[in-house]
Enzyme design. Structure first.
Site, PDB file in Angstrom:
ATOM      1  N   HIS A 249       6.067 -11.864   5.722  1.00 52.32           N
ATOM      2  CA  HIS A 249       5.889 -11.409   4.342  1.00 52.32           C
ATOM      3  C   HIS A 249       7.246 -11.163   3.712  1.00 52.32           C
ATOM      4  O   HIS A 249       8.171 -10.678   4.362  1.00 52.32           O
ATOM      5  CB  HIS A 249       5.032 -10.137   4.277  1.00 52.32           C
ATOM      6  CG  HIS A 249       5.408  -9.099   5.283  1.00 52.32           C
ATOM      7  ND1 HIS A 249       5.054  -9.184   6.607  1.00 52.32           N
ATOM      8  CD2 HIS A 249       6.129  -7.969   5.161  1.00 52.32           C
ATOM      9  CE1 HIS A 249       5.525  -8.139   7.256  1.00 52.32           C
ATOM     10  NE2 HIS A 249       6.199  -7.386   6.402  1.00 52.32           N
ATOM     11  N   MET A 250       7.322 -11.500   2.440  1.00 51.71           N
ATOM     12  CA  MET A 250       8.518 -11.235   1.636  1.00 51.71           C
ATOM     13  C   MET A 250       8.220  -9.999   0.802  1.00 51.71           C
ATOM     14  O   MET A 250       7.232  -9.954   0.078  1.00 51.71           O
ATOM     15  CB  MET A 250       8.783 -12.449   0.746  1.00 51.71           C
ATOM     16  CG  MET A 250       9.959 -12.300  -0.180  1.00 51.71           C
ATOM     17  SD  MET A 250      10.034 -13.763  -1.264  1.00 51.71           S
ATOM     18  CE  MET A 250      10.843 -14.917  -0.165  1.00 51.71           C
TER      19      MET A 250
ATOM     20  N   ILE B  55       0.828  -1.211   0.000  1.00 48.71           N
ATOM     21  CA  ILE B  55       0.000   0.000   0.000  1.00 48.71           C
ATOM     22  C   ILE B  55       0.866   1.267   0.000  1.00 48.71           C
ATOM     23  O   ILE B  55       0.405   2.336  -0.406  1.00 48.71           O
ATOM     24  CB  ILE B  55      -0.969  -0.029   1.216  1.00 48.71           C
ATOM     25  CG1 ILE B  55      -2.189   0.823   0.939  1.00 48.71           C
ATOM     26  CG2 ILE B  55      -0.268   0.347   2.501  1.00 48.71           C
ATOM     27  CD1 ILE B  55      -3.331   0.586   1.913  1.00 48.71           C
TER      28      ILE B  55
HETATM   29  P1  5GP Z   1       7.168  -4.702   7.470  1.00 41.26           P
HETATM   30  O1  5GP Z   1       7.676  -3.387   7.943  1.00 41.26           O
HETATM   31  O2  5GP Z   1       6.311  -5.395   8.498  1.00 41.26           O
HETATM   32  O3  5GP Z   1       8.221  -5.589   6.901  1.00 41.26           O
HETATM   33  O4  5GP Z   1       6.237  -4.362   6.216  1.00 41.26           O
HETATM   34  C1  5GP Z   1       4.861  -4.258   6.293  1.00 41.26           C
HETATM   35  C2  5GP Z   1       4.398  -3.731   4.954  1.00 41.26           C
HETATM   36  O5  5GP Z   1       3.007  -3.904   4.849  1.00 41.26           O
HETATM   37  C3  5GP Z   1       4.672  -2.238   4.781  1.00 41.26           C
HETATM   38  O6  5GP Z   1       5.502  -2.038   3.629  1.00 41.26           O
HETATM   39  C4  5GP Z   1       3.277  -1.632   4.606  1.00 41.26           C
HETATM   40  O7  5GP Z   1       3.245  -0.581   3.669  1.00 41.26           O
HETATM   41  C5  5GP Z   1       2.451  -2.831   4.162  1.00 41.26           C
HETATM   42  N1  5GP Z   1       1.053  -2.771   4.550  1.00 41.26           N
HETATM   43  C6  5GP Z   1       0.573  -2.537   5.810  1.00 41.26           C
HETATM   44  N2  5GP Z   1      -0.773  -2.568   5.812  1.00 41.26           N
HETATM   45  C7  5GP Z   1      -1.152  -2.820   4.529  1.00 41.26           C
HETATM   46  C8  5GP Z   1      -2.431  -2.973   3.902  1.00 41.26           C
HETATM   47  O8  5GP Z   1      -3.488  -2.879   4.523  1.00 41.26           O
HETATM   48  N3  5GP Z   1      -2.436  -3.244   2.573  1.00 41.26           N
HETATM   49  C9  5GP Z   1      -1.278  -3.374   1.845  1.00 41.26           C
HETATM   50  N4  5GP Z   1      -1.398  -3.634   0.543  1.00 41.26           N
HETATM   51  N5  5GP Z   1      -0.052  -3.240   2.406  1.00 41.26           N
HETATM   52  C10 5GP Z   1       0.006  -2.960   3.731  1.00 41.26           C
END
Ligand code: 5GP
Length: 116
Positions: free
Chosen positions: A101-102, A32
């Protein structure tokens, strides 16, 4: 048992996402808040909170995440130039969503791997 996050709702299509791929093991959708021209998240359908929670039972699913990442990279047209796959783990890793997540990032030179 790990707790569900917003990603489980995306997998079940209860909230919208720009989903690119889904099979019985994994789901992929656009981030997003993209950090590069292509920024896609590939996640297991099963909730696994962090890399620290992975077990040998997850090996097929984790392998699928890589083959799907490679397929999406080809579909995005970024394979020849290359791209980066990132899996953040917990606080120091910068993990915000506790459902593994990757990140698939590409479409421009990405620079240094970590801040110095
Ligand atoms: P992390 O920091 O946990 O590795 O990455 C989480 C990722 O999830 C972030 O890049 C953030 O932008 C994405 N993200 C969080 N909430 C959502 C959502 O509701 N939809 C989408 N498509 N991405 C999300």
């Amino acid at each position: 048992m790990s707790e569900e996050t917003i990603f489980s709702k995306i997998i079940r299509k209860e909230i919208p996402s720009d989903m690119l791929y889904q099979d019985e093991l994994v789901t992929a959708f656009r981030d997003i808040t993209p950090q590069a021209p292509s920024h896609i998240l590939i996640i297991p359908n099963k909730v696994i909170a962090t890399v620290d929670d992975v077990t040998t039972d997850d090996e097929l699913t984790l392998g699928r995440m890589f083959t799907v990442a490679a397929k999406i990279a080809r579909d995005e047209g970024i394979s020849d130039d290359g791209y980066r796959l990132i899996v953040n783990c917990k606080d120091h890793g910068g993990q915000e969503v506790y459902h593994i997540h990757m990140h698939l990032l590409g479409g421009r030179p990405l620079g240094a791997m970590v801040k110095r």
